[in-house]
Design an enzyme around this catalytic site. Structure first.
Site, PDB file in Angstrom:
ATOM      1  N   GLY A 208      89.231  93.484 132.375  1.00 51.62           N
ATOM      2  CA  GLY A 208      88.732  94.549 131.522  1.00 51.62           C
ATOM      3  C   GLY A 208      88.485  94.112 130.094  1.00 51.62           C
ATOM      4  O   GLY A 208      88.037  94.904 129.267  1.00 51.62           O
ATOM      5  N   ASP A 233      91.648  82.466 134.825  1.00 55.20           N
ATOM      6  CA  ASP A 233      91.522  81.673 133.587  1.00 55.20           C
ATOM      7  C   ASP A 233      92.798  81.815 132.756  1.00 55.20           C
ATOM      8  O   ASP A 233      92.762  81.781 131.527  1.00 55.20           O
ATOM      9  CB  ASP A 233      90.301  82.135 132.788  1.00 55.20           C
ATOM     10  CG  ASP A 233      89.781  81.075 131.816  1.00 55.20           C
ATOM     11  OD1 ASP A 233      90.282  79.933 131.855  1.00 55.20           O
ATOM     12  OD2 ASP A 233      88.906  81.396 131.002  1.00 55.20           O
TER      13      ASP A 233
END
Length: 310
Positions: A208, A233
């Site tokens: 988000g 990540d």
């Protein structure tokens, strides 16, 4: 052994193709202590295998990290298991470098990649590269001939350049939308090619922050359940309080769970794969069994991981 869990759902272990650290430890530390900690904490979030991911660094430091990681990967660890190295850079576009330091970037160099392949003892499994750079086609061929998957990322490639790369075997996109030429209704660019070409498996960071929930929904409709890969990540700040943490040879500042470098750019995440799955289910129309593919069978297929994902 027999377990009874009538209120739970049994699923394959999650596969993480793109992670820089966890629990205060950075992948490029490349020590037994750091790997043990990362493996142990990842497993608590459903991740049972992963690709420890490097960042662009001076050649000697990156070579040393690759060499040390390759010695650790074959070992058995409690928790998640490292399956191979993901080299994120240094063959990336300066204009789309993200948090990678410009001084550490290199033009695609087949001889240098061959050196790292030798130092890694065949443990490199994924290479992130900008396909539009001079020399990228040669490097891609060298990598693919040795079984390395070449991912398109940190790229300013046009639509045509991207399709050309896909035609030559680059069927993987790294953190789609982030560090890529933006999609425009008059310039589809690399994002348009990734979204529209059914041959491409595509990572997305569903926190988000990196990508808005509404765009994740568009992405899921474009790619379909069989081509989505939920990557995090994640950095060494994951699972830790706000503060300053390592990312390769640099530092990131974390506030409210958001990682940024000294120049204010997003620098990895504090996302976990179980949370990414919940977000994907909340933001899209995918059913549980469809969403689970993005953590299991899809990365296994994209990375040719035998015996994983089912």
């Amino acid at each position: 052994q027999h377990f009874e869990a009538p209120s739970l759902t049994l699923v394959p272990g999650f596969i993480e193709p793109h992670i820089h650290g966890f629990g205060g430890f950075d992948v490029m530390d490349a020590t037994e202590e750091s790997m043990k900690a990362i493996c142990r904490t990842l497993a608590k979030h459903g991740t049972t295998s992963f690709l420890p991911t490097t960042v662009s660094a001076p050649e000697d430091l990156l070579t040393a990290a690759v060499e040390r990681l390759s010695a650790l990967i074959p070992r058995q660890f409690d928790g998640a298991q490292p399956l191979g190295i993901h080299l994120e850079g240094p063959f990336i576009n300066t204009d789309k470098r993200g948090t990678h330091q410009s001084a550490n970037l290199r033009k695609p160099d087949a001889a240098l990649l061959s050196k790292w392949m030798l130092e890694s003892r065949g443990q490199i499994r994924l290479l992130t590269m900008a396909p539009e750079l001079d020399g990228a086609r040669v490097v891609s061929r060298v990598a693919q001939s040795s079984g390395i998957v070449v991912g398109m990322g940190h790229s300013d490639a046009s639509y045509a350049e991207t399709i050309s790369a896909v035609n030559e075997g680059m069927h993987y996109a790294v953190h789609t939308f982030n560090a890529m030429r933006p999609l425009s209704h008059r310039d589809a660019g690399i994002v348009g090619a990734v979204l529209s070409d059914d041959r491409v498996f595509a990572e997305i960071i569903a926190d988000g922050i990196h990508v808005a929930p509404e765009v994740v929904r568009i992405f899921s409709k474009a790619k379909g359940a069989a081509r989505i890969i939920l990557a995090t990540d994640a950095t060494s700040a994951t699972g830790m309080p706000d503060g300053q943490y390592s990312l390769g040879t640099g530092q990131v500042q974390v506030r409210g769970g958001v990682c940024r470098d000294a120049e204010g750019r997003l620098a990895g995440s504090t996302l976990t794969q179980d949370r990414a799955l919940r977000n994907l289910l909340q933001w899209t129309n995918l059913q549980v069994q469809e969403a689970l593919m993005s953590l299991t069978v899809n990365p296994a297929r994209a990375l040719s991981l035998e015996g994983r994902g089912r």
